[in-house]
Design an enzyme around this catalytic site. Structure first.
Site, PDB file in Angstrom:
ATOM      1  N   PRO A 151       0.831  -1.215   0.000  1.00  0.00           N
ATOM      2  CA  PRO A 151       0.000   0.000   0.000  1.00  0.00           C
ATOM      3  C   PRO A 151       0.863   1.261   0.000  1.00  0.00           C
ATOM      4  O   PRO A 151       0.556   2.234  -0.682  1.00  0.00           O
ATOM      5  CB  PRO A 151      -0.805  -0.127   1.293  1.00  0.00           C
ATOM      6  CG  PRO A 151      -0.869  -1.598   1.551  1.00  0.00           C
ATOM      7  CD  PRO A 151       0.440  -2.150   1.073  1.00  0.00           C
ATOM      8  N   TYR A 152       1.952   1.246   0.754  1.00  0.00           N
ATOM      9  CA  TYR A 152       2.834   2.423   0.796  1.00  0.00           C
ATOM     10  C   TYR A 152       3.302   2.795  -0.611  1.00  0.00           C
ATOM     11  O   TYR A 152       3.217   3.953  -1.037  1.00  0.00           O
ATOM     12  CB  TYR A 152       4.038   2.129   1.700  1.00  0.00           C
ATOM     13  CG  TYR A 152       5.130   3.177   1.633  1.00  0.00           C
ATOM     14  CD1 TYR A 152       4.918   4.462   2.129  1.00  0.00           C
ATOM     15  CD2 TYR A 152       6.374   2.886   1.075  1.00  0.00           C
ATOM     16  CE1 TYR A 152       5.922   5.422   2.067  1.00  0.00           C
ATOM     17  CE2 TYR A 152       7.380   3.836   1.021  1.00  0.00           C
ATOM     18  CZ  TYR A 152       7.153   5.106   1.515  1.00  0.00           C
ATOM     19  OH  TYR A 152       8.140   6.062   1.448  1.00  0.00           O
ATOM     20  N   ALA A 153       3.781   1.793  -1.353  1.00  0.00           N
ATOM     21  CA  ALA A 153       4.279   2.049  -2.710  1.00  0.00           C
ATOM     22  C   ALA A 153       3.168   2.601  -3.598  1.00  0.00           C
ATOM     23  O   ALA A 153       3.380   3.539  -4.375  1.00  0.00           O
ATOM     24  CB  ALA A 153       4.840   0.759  -3.301  1.00  0.00           C
ATOM     25  N   THR A 155       0.621   4.357  -2.676  1.00  0.00           N
ATOM     26  CA  THR A 155       0.302   5.754  -2.336  1.00  0.00           C
ATOM     27  C   THR A 155       1.385   6.703  -2.858  1.00  0.00           C
ATOM     28  O   THR A 155       1.094   7.832  -3.243  1.00  0.00           O
ATOM     29  CB  THR A 155       0.144   5.974  -0.809  1.00  0.00           C
ATOM     30  OG1 THR A 155       1.380   5.713  -0.136  1.00  0.00           O
ATOM     31  CG2 THR A 155      -0.958   5.097  -0.234  1.00  0.00           C
TER      32      THR A 155
END
Ligand SMILES: NC(=O)c1ccc[n+]([C@@H]2O[C@H](COP(=O)([O-])OP(=O)(O)OC[C@H]3O[C@@H](n4cnc5c(N)ncnc54)[C@H](O)[C@@H]3O)[C@@H](O)[C@H]2O)c1
Length: 316
Positions: A151-153, A155
């Site tokens: 999810p971080y990537a 975003t």
């Protein structure tokens, strides 16, 4: 120039703030001192020199809240450097909606504020994680980035796309910098080098995910900050640049070198690889070298020595 730095109390942001002040710029730091890690560390980051500086202004709050934006833009800045984010790959698996809200929704609000206030330059802290499971090394800006593995990537990639949109629609110069695993004094406490140093020093065993062959292109924080300043000073429409050091270090070597620097033999506990992790990161920095004159100059051994010096000092 007057520069708003969101996330200016964090690891990389606080180093950037100091460099901007040193070279004569005015800095407005916006940070909400959230508890992703101990906020006292963030206050200590600023205490180092910024808090007492006459050209430094601190606005404590969420960078997307209307009252915070109103206070930050009261005297329009020349540029915004957007460092604030929920950072980290593994924690994003546990809180994807939070990462989405802070890194995407709030970044859209900030860009919108830039449009309203006629800000011409926006520099965005992106990440090498956008390359996902890319197996072609080194990673180049022209490589496909439509398969994020956390999810971080996702975003961070969304943040880049918002930057592209605001350049297209409103002509704001938006530069996205893909940082490759940054380390050095003040590194976030959950990041590998810092976490390992704590465990080694305490004589505890440290988790080694995988067989030790996974590698990271560790980049010293001063080199990253130099890249940010170069991007800030060279607005050029919408651009994406890798900021790395082009020297991937395998995990097992990192552990050995860190143990040597601390003077303690590390105890290692091997575990299986984590979901969301990528096997290797390696930056192709040709574009940043050609267009920004970026050239990292702190070798890993020296950077690690400086980190350990800070770590030993900070942990008393
Ligand atoms: N450290 C790395 O290796 C690395 C690698 C790639 C990209 N990045 C990116 O670089 C930036 C800085 O990373 P860092 O390692 O210094 O992280 P950090 O967590 O130390 O710094 C981020 C700062 O942003 C602040 N912040 C977070 N949400 C906020 C909000 N809603 N409003 C105001 N302030 C808020 C935090 O309090 C913190 O001080 C992040 O955008 C991160 O995603 C870091």
């Amino acid at each position: 120039m007057r520069v708003i730095v969101t996330g200016g109390a964090g690891f990389i942001g606080s180093h950037l703030v100091e460099r901007l002040l040193e070279r004569g710029d005015e800095v407005v730091c916006v940070d909400d001192f959230n508890d992703f890690y101990d906020p006292r560390r963030k206050w200590a980051n600023l205490n180092h020199m910024a808090l007492a500086h006459p050209r430094f202004d601190l606005i404590e709050g969420d960078f997307a809240a209307p009252e915070v934006l109103g206070a930050a833009f009261v005297a329009p800045p020349t540029a915004v450097v957007h460092m604030a984010a929920r950072a980290g790959v593994r924690p994003s698996l546990a809180a994807p909606a939070l990462y989405y809200r802070v890194n995407c929704e709030n970044t859209a609000n900030l860009l919108e504020a830039c449009r309203e206030h006629g800000i011409a330059r926006f520099v965005f802290a992106s990440s090498s994680s956008v390359y996902g499971g890319n197996t072609k090394v080194p990673f180049a800006e022209s490589d496909p980035v439509d398969r994020p593995v956390s999810p971080y990537a996702a975003t961070k990639r969304a943040g880049e796309l918002l930057c592209a949109t605001y350049n297209h629609l409103y002509g704001i110069h938006t530069t996205c910098l893909r940082f490759f695993t940054v380390y050095g004094p003040r590194q976030r406490p959950e990041m590998a080098i810092h976490q390992f140093a704590r465990l080694i020093e305490a004589g505890e065993s440290l988790p080694m995910f995988g067989d030790g062959g996974s590698a990271r292109d560790y980049t010293y924080v001063d080199d990253i900050v130099e890249g940010v300043l170069r991007a800030l000073d060279r607005p050029a429409g919408f651009r994406i640049y890798n900021l790395g050091s082009s020297r991937p270090i395998p995990l097992a070597d990192l552990i050995t070198m860190l143990g040597e620097a601390l003077g303690v033999r590390p105890k290692v506990e091997q575990r299986s690889s984590q979901p969301g992790d990528v096997e290797a990161t390696s930056a192709d920095i040709t574009r940043a070298a050609e267009e920004l004159g970026y050239s990292p100059n702190v070798p890993f051994e020296e950077g690690l020595r400086r980190f350990v010096e800070w770590f030993e000092d900070a942990s008393g």
